[in-house]
Scaffold this active site. Sequence first.
Site, PDB file in Angstrom:
ATOM      1  N   HIS A 179       0.819  -1.209   0.000  1.00 27.41           N
ATOM      2  CA  HIS A 179       0.000   0.000   0.000  1.00 27.41           C
ATOM      3  C   HIS A 179       0.855   1.262   0.000  1.00 27.41           C
ATOM      4  O   HIS A 179       2.070   1.219   0.150  1.00 27.41           O
ATOM      5  CB  HIS A 179      -0.942   0.002   1.208  1.00 27.41           C
ATOM      6  CG  HIS A 179      -0.247   0.077   2.533  1.00 27.41           C
ATOM      7  ND1 HIS A 179       0.123   1.270   3.115  1.00 27.41           N
ATOM      8  CD2 HIS A 179       0.145  -0.895   3.400  1.00 27.41           C
ATOM      9  CE1 HIS A 179       0.703   1.035   4.285  1.00 27.41           C
ATOM     10  NE2 HIS A 179       0.735  -0.279   4.477  1.00 27.41           N
ATOM     11  N   CYS A 195       2.635  -4.816   6.951  1.00 26.92           N
ATOM     12  CA  CYS A 195       2.352  -4.482   5.559  1.00 26.92           C
ATOM     13  C   CYS A 195       3.575  -3.912   4.864  1.00 26.92           C
ATOM     14  O   CYS A 195       4.535  -3.480   5.496  1.00 26.92           O
ATOM     15  CB  CYS A 195       1.189  -3.511   5.478  1.00 26.92           C
ATOM     16  SG  CYS A 195      -0.394  -4.242   5.962  1.00 26.92           S
TER      17      CYS A 195
END
Length: 230
Positions: A179, A195
Site C-alpha cells: 500500500h 504491511c
Amino acid sequence: MGRRAVLAGMSALLASGCVAARPTVPAAPIAPAPPPAPSVPPMYFAMPEERFPLPAVDVSKMDRRYWRTDVDYATQHRPGTIVVDTPNRYLYHVKQGGRATRYGVGVGRQGFSWAGAAIVAYKREWPRWTPPDEMVARQPALEPYSIANGGMDPGLKNPLGARALYIHQGGKDTLYRVHGSPEAWSIGKAVSSGCIRLVNQDIIHLHAEVRDGSPIVVIPDPSMEHLLVG
C-alpha cells in the site's frame, strides 16, 4: 628643528619598526554551506488530479537508493511477479527480458512481519482501512475504525494511502497489503505492522502495472525474530 627634520625622524621610526602596528583581527571562520536539497524528479511531483490531491514527495527524507528505477534483474520468477526483498527493502516488479522496476519499501516491524508466496487477489484505489481485530486489541484507540464500525474513510490520513494491493494465500485473505504512504522517511525501514509500504507516487505506478491474480513472493528477513512465514 625644522618641519623637514621632524618628518625625516618619523620616517626613520616607522622604518625601524618602533611604531606598533595595529593588531590584525582574524577573520571569522565561514561556516560551510549546507548541501543543496535534492531536486524532486518528475516521478515524485505533486499529483493534483488525484481524488485527494497528493503533494510532491519530500525526497530529502528518502534515501536516493530507494527511488523508483528500472534495473537488470535475473530471476526465475515469470514476468508480472512481485518480489519483495525484505532484507534489502526493495520491491521488484518483474518485466520481460531480465528487467524489473524496483521500488523502495518499508516493511513490518520485528515481530509483526510476514513472508511467503501468495497472489494479489485484487487492488483498490483510495481504499478504506479496517485494522484487523488483533491490531485493535493491541491498540484500543483504533476501535472506531474496526471492521465492525466500517473502517476509516479514504483520504490523505488513511494508513493505506492512495492505492492498495490485497494479498491472499490459499484462497484466504492474509490481512497483509502492499500500500501507499505519505511518510517518505519510513521507506527503507521496518516500521509498519507487517504491511509493505511505498510512497504514494510509487504505489500508484505499481497499481497501474499489476494485474489481479499476479503472484507475489515476500522474502523473509533473517534478522527479524518471530517471523511469521506463510
